[in-house]
Design an enzyme around this catalytic site. Structure first.
Site, PDB file in Angstrom:
ATOM      1  N   ASP A  98     -69.103 -72.707  -6.139  1.00  0.00           N
ATOM      2  CA  ASP A  98     -68.078 -72.804  -7.166  1.00  0.00           C
ATOM      3  C   ASP A  98     -66.728 -72.674  -6.463  1.00  0.00           C
ATOM      4  OD1 ASP A  98     -66.857 -72.687  -9.782  1.00  0.00           O
ATOM      5  OD2 ASP A  98     -68.740 -71.857 -10.503  1.00  0.00           O
ATOM      6  N   ASP A 200     -63.854 -75.544 -10.528  1.00  0.00           N
ATOM      7  CA  ASP A 200     -63.440 -74.885 -11.758  1.00  0.00           C
ATOM      8  C   ASP A 200     -62.120 -75.468 -12.292  1.00  0.00           C
ATOM      9  OD1 ASP A 200     -64.158 -72.457 -13.431  1.00  0.00           O
ATOM     10  OD2 ASP A 200     -62.083 -71.956 -12.940  1.00  0.00           O
ATOM     11  N   GLU A 257     -65.033 -79.575 -13.033  1.00  0.00           N
ATOM     12  CA  GLU A 257     -65.030 -79.097 -14.410  1.00  0.00           C
ATOM     13  C   GLU A 257     -63.686 -79.506 -14.998  1.00  0.00           C
ATOM     14  OE1 GLU A 257     -65.407 -75.115 -17.159  1.00  0.00           O
ATOM     15  OE2 GLU A 257     -63.964 -75.301 -15.530  1.00  0.00           O
ATOM     16  N   HIS A 329     -72.792 -71.148 -18.138  1.00  0.00           N
ATOM     17  CA  HIS A 329     -72.475 -69.729 -18.323  1.00  0.00           C
ATOM     18  C   HIS A 329     -71.352 -69.500 -19.337  1.00  0.00           C
ATOM     19  CE1 HIS A 329     -69.515 -71.345 -15.673  1.00  0.00           C
ATOM     20  NE2 HIS A 329     -68.791 -70.250 -15.784  1.00  0.00           N
ATOM     21  N   ASP A 330     -70.735 -70.565 -19.838  1.00  0.00           N
ATOM     22  CA  ASP A 330     -69.660 -70.429 -20.837  1.00  0.00           C
ATOM     23  C   ASP A 330     -70.136 -70.819 -22.235  1.00  0.00           C
ATOM     24  OD1 ASP A 330     -67.769 -69.781 -18.859  1.00  0.00           O
ATOM     25  OD2 ASP A 330     -67.206 -71.878 -18.570  1.00  0.00           O
TER      26      ASP A 330
HETATM   27  O1  TEU Z   1     -64.015 -72.371 -17.617  1.00  0.00           O
HETATM   28  C1  TEU Z   1     -62.960 -73.150 -18.060  1.00  0.00           C
HETATM   29  C2  TEU Z   1     -62.895 -73.350 -19.479  1.00  0.00           C
HETATM   30  O2  TEU Z   1     -62.359 -74.334 -19.931  1.00  0.00           O
HETATM   31  C3  TEU Z   1     -63.400 -72.263 -20.296  1.00  0.00           C
HETATM   32  O3  TEU Z   1     -62.283 -71.581 -20.751  1.00  0.00           O
HETATM   33  C4  TEU Z   1     -64.210 -72.698 -21.389  1.00  0.00           C
HETATM   34  O4  TEU Z   1     -63.527 -73.623 -22.182  1.00  0.00           O
HETATM   35  C5  TEU Z   1     -64.489 -71.478 -22.181  1.00  0.00           C
HETATM   36  O5  TEU Z   1     -65.121 -70.560 -21.336  1.00  0.00           O
HETATM   37  C6  TEU Z   1     -65.355 -71.760 -23.326  1.00  0.00           C
HETATM   38  O6  TEU Z   1     -65.149 -70.725 -24.209  1.00  0.00           O
HETATM   39  C7  TEU Z   1     -64.029 -72.036 -16.278  1.00  0.00           C
HETATM   40  C8  TEU Z   1     -65.227 -71.179 -15.979  1.00  0.00           C
HETATM   41  O7  TEU Z   1     -66.392 -71.920 -16.201  1.00  0.00           O
HETATM   42  C9  TEU Z   1     -65.151 -69.937 -16.790  1.00  0.00           C
HETATM   43  O8  TEU Z   1     -66.290 -69.124 -16.639  1.00  0.00           O
HETATM   44  C10 TEU Z   1     -63.923 -69.190 -16.342  1.00  0.00           C
HETATM   45  O9  TEU Z   1     -63.744 -68.053 -17.147  1.00  0.00           O
HETATM   46  C11 TEU Z   1     -62.666 -70.057 -16.434  1.00  0.00           C
HETATM   47  O10 TEU Z   1     -62.859 -71.351 -15.888  1.00  0.00           O
HETATM   48  C12 TEU Z   1     -61.561 -69.434 -15.619  1.00  0.00           C
HETATM   49  O11 TEU Z   1     -61.841 -69.509 -14.264  1.00  0.00           O
END
Ligand code: TEU
Ligand code: CA
Length: 561
Positions: A98, A200, A257, A329-330
């Site tokens: 990542d 990310d 992403e 994971h989100d």
């Molecule tokens: O996520 C980016 C992102 O757009 C997230 O805010 C997503 O929309 C949200 O989690 C959904 O509710 C990335 C990573 O995947 C996330 O885990 C991190 O917290 C974020 O970036 C900041 O680095």
């Protein structure tokens, strides 16, 4: 279409904190991952995407990095990492890191220096601005984790920009030195032998000059930064530079992403003639259903899901490449969101979702536990949550602005919160699901006695065994990777049916997204009555002339003229 190993691969995402704890401190770690490589080999995946393992104060579980060339203490040492990489490679598994470079931690040495004074050589590594008269931040943007996107800093009486938490200051990518530092660090990892990067929020690295105020939606607390931050003016220039200076020099899988990406933008990121990235994660199909706010309990509309995924399938065919995912994971657990996690239909619908996704054109991503049909956690109170997005949203929406009622909002968190995906991997039916001998950092889903890897590895009818079969199919049928796509039964709100074609081969994919029997309406020219059933979640053996699908039924039929 040009062949590539990353088109033929299946990626497995590990969230290290929740995967396997090797030393009983309740936190998953790298040695734990090494212990479970044989499990992943058994599943048949090719690539592991590791969520961040770098040194971090863990404000956002590793997405706030304080040293890109060191390993997070809780996760182990650089020796543990090297050993894991070696053991993975020995099994033919590749490791994708990542890469979190839109922002660093505020504890990164660069930021520690940057905030000291305006003349510091690191000052311009970040985005500093004067406030407006009367203690008003430089603009009206809100951060993704609640509150203003600006933090006032006493030392120089200026504000710094943070699109995420206050402890995640945004890097200034317009500064060439910053870009060189990032590229250097990437080369350092490539030289170690890693196999790619998941980048990310890479669509957010270039902000529109002047940082204009965003539009205020009705009732919103902050302005919409989207048009000024996502897919900004120089993002493609910076990625081309990264490609030229780093990516093109190694054999990597690269996936960006990209919140806010459209099909047209994705053609620029992933286009075969663009020299940027292999593929991007788009979010329309998981977040685009939300008219105004993700904190809702609205059910998914299959019509909308089909429309979005089909647009991406045809839009990128022959031009760029798709990534395929229903969870990460989100996101909440896919079986709870898109399937049915009741005892009656959990397994059936988990297999159906997997079929639907893995037969599309693109590289499939399996999020840890998805291959077991792991479910959302039955959260009922705030003390059970660990995620700062959820905790901050509660503070802002309930305690500060009184816009939402506590119970109602917690129900939304239960439905959509990121912690659903972060509960420990369920390895077996022993205490804490075999994840740890200590106290897990977040609660284990109480269903682990029946939903766990050990039981499923021994059961040829399990969700795990079904994933194994799906993944193996991909290796033996190039149509799954390279065929084109056509949606069938476009107007059906219940059935997701499509056909893939490659040369004289056809692949018919039929999925029922409901708990009721559904009639099919497939044009004669794409029916494959003489075809071979490649996989079925009801043990169907003959294709024949299928008229109906049973609840959550999925079947894939392959025919060669
Ligand atoms: O996520 C980016 C992102 O757009 C997230 O805010 C997503 O929309 C949200 O989690 C959904 O509710 C990335 C990573 O995947 C996330 O885990 C991190 O917290 C974020 O970036 C900041 O680095
Ligand atoms: Ca541990």
């Amino acid at each position: 279409m040009e062949k590539a190993w990353w088109k033929e691969a299946v990626v497995y995402q590990i969230y290290p904190r929740s995967f396997m704890d090797s030393n009983g401190d309740g936190i998953g770690d790298i040695a734990g991952i090494t212990q479970r490589l044989d499990y992943l080999k058994d599943l048949g995946i090719d690539v592991i995407w590791l969520s961040p393992v770098y040194q971090s104060p863990n404000d956002d579980n590793g997405y706030d990095i304080s040293d890109y060339r060191a390993i997070m203490k809780e996760f182990g040492t650089m020796e543990d990492f090297d050993e894991m990489l070696k053991q993975a490679h020995a099994r033919g598994l590749r490791i994708v890191m990542d890469l979190v470079v839109n922002h660093t931690s505020d504890e990164h040495q660069w930021f520690v220096e940057s905030r000291k004074n305006k003349e510091n050589p690191y000052r311009d590594y970040y985005i500093w601005r004067e406030g407006k008269a009367g203690d008003v931040p430089p603009n009206n943007w809100g951060s993704c984790f609640s509150g203003s996107a600006w933090q006032y800093d006493e030392a120089t009486k200026m504000y710094y920009l943070h699109m995420f938490s206050r402890k995640q200051p945004d890097l200034n990518w317009d500064n060439e030195t910053v870009r060189e530092e990032v590229f250097d660090m990437m080369r350092w990892w490539c030289e170690k032998g890693i196999d790619g990067f998941r980048m990310d929020v890479i669509s957010m690295i270039s902000k529109v000059e002047g940082l204009p105020d965003g539009e205020m939606a009705d009732g919103a607390l902050y302005g919409d930064f989207g048009p000024y931050v996502c897919n900004g003016p120089h993002v493609h220039q910076y990625l081309k530079e990264m490609n030229e200076k780093v990516l093109s020099r190694y054999d990597l899988l690269t996936v960006g992403e990209t919140p806010g990406v459209t099909v047209d933008e994705a053609k620029k990121y992933t286009g075969y003639d663009q020299h940027e990235l292999n593929m991007v994660f788009q979010f329309e199909h998981v977040e685009g259903m939300d008219e105004e706010n993700k904190w809702n309990t609205r059910p998914v509309s299959l019509l909308r899901l089909k429309r979005i995924l089909s647009r991406w399938q045809t839009g990128l065919h022959g031009v760029g490449w798709n990534s395929l995912f229903f969870s990460n994971h989100d996101q909440p657990r896919s079986v709870s969101r898109f399937g049915n996690d009741s005892d009656e239909y959990r397994e059936r619908s988990a297999k159906m979702l997997a079929t639907c996704l893995h037969m599309l054109e693109g590289t499939p991503y399996v999020y840890q536990g998805e291959e077991l049909g792991m479910c959302n956690y039955p959260f009922t109170e705030m003390s059970q949550f660990r995620d700062l997005e959820t905790i901050n949203a509660y503070r802002e929406l309930v305690e500060e602005s009184h816009k939402r009622e506590p119970e109602e909002l917690i129900r939304c968190f239960q439905h959509r919160g990121r912690d659903n995906a972060r509960t420990p991997m369920q390895w077996d039916d022993s205490v804490n699901a075999g994840f740890t001998t200590g106290t897990p950092w977040i609660g284990v889903n109480p269903n682990y006695k029946s939903v766990n890897a050990k039981a499923q590895q021994q059961d040829s009818d399990s969700v795990f065994s079904y994933y194994k079969k799906l993944i193996r199919l991909r290796k033996g049928h190039d149509i799954i990777v390279y065929g084109d796509y056509k949606l069938l039964m476009e107007e059906s709100p219940s059935v997701f049916a499509y056909v893939r074609a490659l040369g004289d081969q056809k692949l018919l994919v039929l999925c029922n997204f409901t708990s009721e029997e559904q009639a099919l309406d497939i044009p004669a020219e794409v029916r494959c009555p003489e075809g071979e059933v490649l996989i079925s979640n009801y043990g169907r053996e003959q294709a024949g002339d299928i008229q109906t699908l049973r609840p959550y039924e999925a079947v894939v039929i392959w025919q060669k003229q």
